[in-house]
Design a protein around this motif. Structure first.
Motif, short mmCIF file in Angstrom:
data_model
loop_
_atom_site.label_atom_id
_atom_site.label_comp_id
_atom_site.label_asym_id
_atom_site.label_seq_id
_atom_site.Cartn_x
_atom_site.Cartn_y
_atom_site.Cartn_z
N GLY A 1 -31.29 -67.44 -16.02
CA GLY A 1 -31.50 -67.88 -14.65
C GLY A 1 -31.86 -66.77 -13.69
N GLU B 1 -26.23 -68.31 -20.38
CA GLU B 1 -26.32 -69.65 -19.78
C GLU B 1 -25.22 -69.87 -18.77
OE1 GLU B 1 -28.22 -72.93 -21.78
OE2 GLU B 1 -27.54 -72.06 -23.67
N ALA B 2 -24.03 -69.35 -19.08
CA ALA B 2 -22.91 -69.49 -18.14
C ALA B 2 -23.24 -68.79 -16.83
CB ALA B 2 -21.64 -68.92 -18.74
N GLU C 1 -25.28 -70.88 -14.78
CA GLU C 1 -24.52 -71.99 -14.21
C GLU C 1 -23.65 -71.54 -13.04
OE1 GLU C 1 -24.33 -75.39 -15.53
OE2 GLU C 1 -26.22 -74.77 -16.38
N ASP C 2 -22.90 -70.47 -13.21
CA ASP C 2 -21.99 -70.03 -12.15
C ASP C 2 -21.54 -68.60 -12.39
OD1 ASP C 2 -19.92 -69.61 -10.33
OD2 ASP C 2 -19.33 -71.71 -10.35
N VAL D 1 -19.85 -66.57 -10.37
CA VAL D 1 -18.48 -66.27 -9.94
C VAL D 1 -17.48 -66.65 -11.03
CG1 VAL D 1 -16.71 -66.93 -8.29
CG2 VAL D 1 -19.00 -66.40 -7.50
N ALA D 2 -17.68 -67.84 -11.61
CA ALA D 2 -16.78 -68.27 -12.67
C ALA D 2 -16.84 -67.31 -13.85
CB ALA D 2 -17.14 -69.69 -13.10
N CYS D 3 -18.04 -66.80 -14.14
CA CYS D 3 -18.18 -65.84 -15.24
C CYS D 3 -17.31 -64.62 -15.01
CB CYS D 3 -19.63 -65.37 -15.36
SG CYS D 3 -20.65 -66.53 -16.23
N ARG D 4 -17.34 -64.13 -13.78
CA ARG D 4 -16.54 -62.92 -13.50
C ARG D 4 -15.06 -63.23 -13.64
NH1 ARG D 4 -17.84 -60.66 -8.03
NH2 ARG D 4 -19.36 -62.27 -7.55
N LYS E 1 -27.88 -76.05 -14.03
CA LYS E 1 -28.24 -75.23 -12.86
C LYS E 1 -29.44 -74.34 -13.20
CE LYS E 1 -24.77 -76.09 -9.89
NZ LYS E 1 -24.57 -77.45 -10.37
N GLU E 2 -29.97 -73.74 -12.14
CA GLU E 2 -31.15 -72.90 -12.32
C GLU E 2 -30.86 -71.43 -12.15
OE1 GLU E 2 -35.18 -74.28 -10.65
OE2 GLU E 2 -33.58 -74.79 -9.28
N GLY E 3 -29.63 -71.10 -11.79
CA GLY E 3 -29.34 -69.71 -11.47
C GLY E 3 -29.79 -69.42 -10.05
N ARG E 4 -29.52 -68.21 -9.61
CA ARG E 4 -29.88 -67.89 -8.22
C ARG E 4 -30.69 -66.61 -8.17
NH1 ARG E 4 -25.21 -67.69 -4.18
NH2 ARG E 4 -27.08 -67.19 -3.04
N PHE F 1 -11.61 -60.55 -6.31
CA PHE F 1 -12.81 -60.96 -5.59
C PHE F 1 -12.88 -60.28 -4.22
CE2 PHE F 1 -12.82 -64.06 -8.89
CZ PHE F 1 -14.17 -64.24 -9.13
N PHE G 1 -14.51 -58.39 -13.05
CA PHE G 1 -14.33 -58.93 -14.39
C PHE G 1 -13.27 -58.20 -15.19
CE2 PHE G 1 -17.18 -55.48 -15.31
CZ PHE G 1 -16.87 -55.11 -16.61
N PHE H 1 -10.36 -72.27 -9.40
CA PHE H 1 -10.88 -72.23 -8.04
C PHE H 1 -10.53 -73.50 -7.28
CE2 PHE H 1 -13.40 -69.36 -10.54
CZ PHE H 1 -13.52 -68.25 -9.72
N PHE I 1 -18.93 -74.78 -15.65
CA PHE I 1 -20.37 -74.65 -15.93
C PHE I 1 -20.87 -76.07 -16.16
CE2 PHE I 1 -18.37 -70.77 -17.84
CZ PHE I 1 -18.70 -69.93 -16.79
N MET J 1 -23.02 -77.28 -19.15
CA MET J 1 -22.59 -76.99 -20.51
C MET J 1 -21.48 -77.97 -20.88
SD MET J 1 -22.55 -72.83 -20.10
CE MET J 1 -22.85 -72.22 -21.75
N ARG K 1 -35.28 -75.39 -7.45
CA ARG K 1 -35.69 -74.26 -6.64
C ARG K 1 -37.04 -73.68 -7.05
NH1 ARG K 1 -34.48 -68.68 -7.02
NH2 ARG K 1 -33.49 -69.13 -8.99
#
Lengths: 443, 278, 304
Positions: free
Chosen positions: A154, A305-306, A309-310, A312-315, A440-443, B55, B81, B93, B99, B102, C100
């Motif tokens: 993405g 892919e994650a 998708e997101d 923040v969630a990855c971190r 999602k498409e990523g940012r 964060f 991370f 959160f 995701f 997925m 987008r």
């Protein structure tokens, strides 16, 4: 059975009745807009006169024809639209057709693959088709390479052509200056491109979305400008010629005594080399495909892919987003570099003209039109775009116009690409595809 | 007992420009227990969470996390991370961040990224399909299956996470956090938007995580029935300052807490309570 | 020093042109969040229309330059604005709530269309015009070096300042400007409060295109030529300027434009002409590394 409410019937009837007037009014407005738009640009033609001074003459006939085209075109489009109904209309398709369509969809990839393998056999005498096949496969490979970056991770990359250029120039310079063989240069070209990918990616990958897009675009332009201006190394706008042709593991495909034809005891034909190049790019493209499919099922691919998708969630899950993005960038760049090396050896000549922004845009269009992330989609899109582009070769100067219009229409028709759904990488009971609305498409 | 604290927050402050979101906050979370962080809206609970999970970088103060084996980490020094990867702090959160494109299973597989990365020999062993990688992948799938069963989503393992009902998404997010095998699980309003039945099953899930896994839990929650039922210890924040820190029963009767929630001064609590007939 | 002063003037003039184009990018980005790749070509169309209308006026026997300039300015702004409106209507509006990348690809397609359209309609060759505004002032002379401010430069800078003033007033004080800012914040809410979102977005494209037309005309006046390919390079530079200033920020776009103009001119003057674009792009990358949202862009706050 209840009869439809009278009011509704009346409304429909009223709409039908109004239809003609509405269509006419719309066409009239469109024609008026067209008249203003085209008035100076088409109604008047400028050209440098005999003394170098600009002169102009009018072309009101052309202007009239264009405006009329818009008028009647608008009517035609409006009629078509009324016949088809709103864009969201779902046509009811009988289940038998749907199931056979699903079957066809599953069969399309193997059939396409077998057909591709047979192309040099079927079209052995048609040099044009073989060349076109090679061209399409080069773009399939570029599309698959960029797909890793844009489709999976993405990350919007508008400068992918930079890595294509790095690969091509690496190969050309290594082969002409150090006399290295294709099979040594190919991995080196890929590694160098990946290295440049990391070099670019490292400082800028924390940028988001469109900032990343412009930086990659800028990087692509920088590479091109450096190639143009660093004449002592790259030959500048004149490019590099005399790039060695690839050999079959040391056996040249030439009309000499140690050539492949002579060794096999068959008569030499220049087609041998074309066929060889065809299978070479096919192998490279399939390697790209295999590696990508493999990577998707590995933690790195899932992390890509994650990330799309997101982030923040990855971190929060302990994924190092910087290295994850870098690996995606480097992997994509490496495939671009391979494709570049192939391009250089096929052409025997490269110049900066082959590595413009249009090229990046074309590859990106292939990825987006293919349906981001779908390998089959990207291959089909490359076939459609490059093949279509060739079909319009006869139109010559109108080619880019047709190409641009096609791009706009395709995006409006299928904003999510030809194959818009995502296949899961792992499953417990049964694999079911995921609708593109969720992806999602990523940012 | 400092030894028994998995998390010790000391003099934590967080300022945004001129606004003090958290002021000189100190509290501790006990090992193997459920600690709740409560307070009215805007009290700074999520800010504390964001400081703990990396964060935000706190303006001042320390956050120390101590593992069972005595290894300790200064969380304010680790960045994003690494807090999850090294210090083993997992979080969810307030507005679910799964995701969505997925599947539920894939979501849980992504959570095991770091372990699987090692097993795949940084991708290279995985690329050639080495047996050791296959084994690791299968055990990762088994772990995912275990958690899917725990949250009652085994039948929906292959559905896109974005297609699951809201309550299921909340539980899936907790399962995903648990798949990172955390030492401390931080939950940001896990019961938000759940109905009474879903809240009850959430409480059950959290209690079983504490009982079976011994995972320490820190949670922010507005649903007092959940907080009172499962918490071992409660910390109350108001305007970025700690106003109470005690066992649930004591919190329930603390006039300062009631005052903060009702939005009145301490000495008015009696009057208000009488008016309301409490 | 004198040399520097001269380059400063030249850089600011070039920067004004970039700034005018950059505002179109930044406005559209602010309101619909897309990179309008066709904007550079809108600028090119503006240049062509200015050229053609100028030729026609001259052949009609008009000789009073200020009147010519005013008419050319108005005609090219009007027609180019209609181009901006049409492009939005055809290529972007159907994709308003789409994914987008779709509108961006559509914009790239539109850029190809416009480029090829002018190539077919007006030919591929560069169109030169004789200098329209001549003369200038010698600011000072020292050691045989003359620092000059030509009348064209004055016209370019003054026009830019006047238009910017009008434009700032438009955004800050009028109903339309308020609607635009509302749509920028939250389109759904704006629509609920009675803002005509479609119309507001259309107007954003119209204003952006009109400013690009001005830039196109200034380019024609300053360099005395137009060609069908000029939109691409100028567009990329202007977009770079918008990002450098912080995309979405109007003063940022102008500041970025001036900076890019200055960097380019100074680099050409003191280092090498060949690498001027490389310098501009490199500085963009360096700035973004340290200020990820540009010079005046609002830092993105990540809500978790």
């Amino acid at each position: 059975m209840t009869t439809p409410a009278p009011a509704a019937t009346a409304a429909v009837a009223a709409k039908r009745g109004l239809g003609a007037a509405f269509i006419f009014k719309k066409a009239l407005i469109s024609a008026l807009v067209a008249l203003v738009l085209f008035s100076l640009m088409i109604g008047v033609r400028t050209e440098a006169g005999p003394e170098g001074q600009l002169i102009y003459w009018t072309r009101f006939g052309d202007l009239g024809a264009m405006v009329a085209t818009v008028f009647f075109g608008s009517i035609a489009i409006e009629l078509l639209r009324q016949w088809w109904g709103p864009i969201e209309t779902v046509r009811v398709i009988p289940p038998r057709v749907t199931s056979s369509l699903a079957l066809a969809r599953r069969a399309i990839a193997p059939i396409l693959l077998i057909f591709t393998f047979l192309v040099p056999v079927i079209f052995y005498d048609q040099r044009y088709i073989l060349d076109l096949g090679i061209l399409v496969l080069t773009y399939v490979m570029l599309g698959w390479g960029l797909n890793v970056v844009v489709g999976l991770a993405g990350l919007l990359d508008l400068g992918y052509v930079a890595f294509y250029a790095v690969g091509a120039y690496s190969y050309a310079l290594l082969a002409t200056n150090f006399d290295l063989s294709f099979w040594v240069c190919l991995p080196l070209a890929g590694i160098l491109a990946a290295f440049w990918g990391v070099l670019l990616g490292f400082p800028v990958l924390r940028l988001r979305g469109d900032y990343l897009a412009i930086v990659t675009l800028a990087f692509g332009e920088i590479i091109r400008l450096v190639i143009i201006n660093w004449q002592s190394l790259t030959g500048g706008p004149n490019g590099i010629s005399g790039i060695p042709r690839p050999s079959l593991f040391g056996i040249p495909l030439s009309n000499t005594d140690d050539g492949l034809a002579a060794l096999l005891g068959i008569e030499y034909s220049p087609t041998h080399r074309i066929v060889f190049l065809f299978y070479l790019i096919l192998a490279l493209a399939l390697l790209t495909n295999w590696v990508t499919i493999r990577l998707r099922r590995l933690p790195i691919g899932r992390a890509w892919e994650a990330l799309r998708e997101d982030e923040v969630a990855c971190r929060a899950l302990g994924i190092n987003t910087t290295t994850t993005k870098l690996t995606a960038f480097a992997t994509g760049a490496m495939f671009g570099g391979f494709a570049g090396a192939f391009f250089a050896t096929r052409q025997g000549f490269i110049s900066p003209e082959s590595f413009t922004f249009q090229e990046s845009a074309l590859v990106l269009a292939i990825v987006v039109l293919g349906g981001m992330g779908s390998q089959l989609g990207v291959a089909l899109a490359a076939l459609a775009m490059i093949g279509g582009f060739e079909l319009f070769r006869g139109l010559d100067q109108y080619r880019m116009l047709v190409f641009g219009v096609a791009m706009v229409l395709l995006m409006i028709w299928r904003p999510r690409g030809l194959i818009g759904h995502r296949a899961p990488t792992v499953f417990l009971e049964h694999s079911q595809t995921i609708s593109s609305d969720l992806v999602k498409e990523g940012r | 007992m400092a030894d028994n604290h998995i998390l010790a927050v000391d003099n934590l402050s967080m300022r945004f420009g001129g606004i003090v979101a958290v002021n000189e906050l100190s509290f501790a979370a006990q090992r193997g227990k459920i600690t709740a962080l409560i307070g009215p809206n805007g009290a700074g609970k999520t800010t504390v969470f964001n400081c703990i999970t990396g964060f935000y970088k706190p303006t001042s103060g320390t956050i120390r996390l101590t593992h069972d084996d005595g290894k300790s980490f200064q969380l304010q020094r680790l960045n994003d991370f690494r807090i999850s990867k090294i210090a083993k702090v997992a979080r969810t959160f307030q507005n679910i961040r799964l995701f969505p494109g997925m599947t539920a299973l894939e979501n849980l597989m992504v959570a095991q990224h770091n372990a699987l990365m090692r097993a795949s020999g940084l991708t290279f062993l995985g690329l050639i399909g080495a047996p050791s990688w296959r084994k690791a992948e299968n055990s990762a799938i088994e772990l995912s299956r275990f958690w899917l069963k725990q949250i009652g989503l085994l039948e929906r393992a292959d559905d896109a996470a974005g297609n699951l009902p809201y309550g299921d998404q909340r539980r899936l997010e907790i399962a995903r956090a648990m798949c990172t095998e955390p030492a401390l699980l931080c939950l940001d309003e896990p019961a938000a938007g759940l109905n009474a039945r879903e809240s009850a099953s959430l409480s059950e899930l959290l209690l079983s995580i504490r009982a079976d896994r011994g995972t320490s839990i820190l949670l922010i929650e507005h649903d007092m029935s959940v907080v009172m039922e499962i918490s071992d210890h409660i910390v109350v924040l108001d305007y970025g300052v700690k106003i109470a820190d005690a066992a649930p029963q004591a919190i329930r009767d603390d006039p300062k807490v009631i005052a903060a929630y009702l939005g009145v001064e301490d000495d008015e609590v009696d009057a208000v309570e009488q008016e309301l007939g409490l | 020093m004198d040399y520097f002063a001269q380059q400063l003037i030249n850089g600011l003039v070039l920067g004004s042109i970039y700034g005018l184009i950059a505002i179109g990018y930044t406005m559209v980005y602010g309101i619909v969040g897309m990179i309008n790749f066709a904007h550079g070509d809108i600028f090119m169309i503006g240049g062509f229309i200015a050229l053609i209308s100028f030729l026609i006026l001259v052949s009609f026997g008009l000789t009073f330059v200020p009147v010519i300039l005013l008419i050319v300015l108005l005609v090219s702004m009007a027609i180019t604005a209609l181009y901006g409106w049409t492009v939005e209507r055809i290529a972007y509006r159907p994709l308003r709530h789409s994914f987008r990348l779709a509108p961006m690809l559509s914009a790239i397609g539109m850029s190809f269309v416009l480029m090829n359209y002018s190539q077919i309609a007006q030919g591929a060759r560069v169109k030169p015009v004789p200098p329209i505004i001549t003369g200038g002032y010698t600011l000072y002379e020292a050691d045989g070096f003359v620092v000059r401010l030509s009348n064209v430069q004055i016209v370019v800078v003054v026009t830019t300042i006047v238009l910017l003033a009008i434009f700032t007033w438009l955004v800050a004080k009028t109903r339309l400007g308020r609607d635009m800012r509302a749509c920028e914040q939250d389109q759904t809410m704006a629509a609920l409060l009675g803002v005509d979102v479609d119309r507001t977005i259309s107007m954003t494209f119209v204003i952006g295109a009109a400013l690009a037309a001005v830039a196109g005309m200034m380019y024609l006046l300053y360099y005395g030529l137009v060609d069908f390919f000029m939109g691409f390079v100028a567009g990329i530079k202007a977009f770079t300027a918008a990002v450098l200033g912080g995309i979405g920020s109007l003063p940022g776009a102008m500041l970025g434009g001036l900076l890019i103009g200055l960097i380019e001119t100074m680099w050409s003057a003191y280092f090498s002409v060949e690498y001027k674009d490389v310098a501009a792009f490199s500085i963009l990358i360096i700035v973004l590394i340290f200020l990820p949202t540009g010079l005046l862009g609002r830092p993105e706050v990540e809500k978790v």
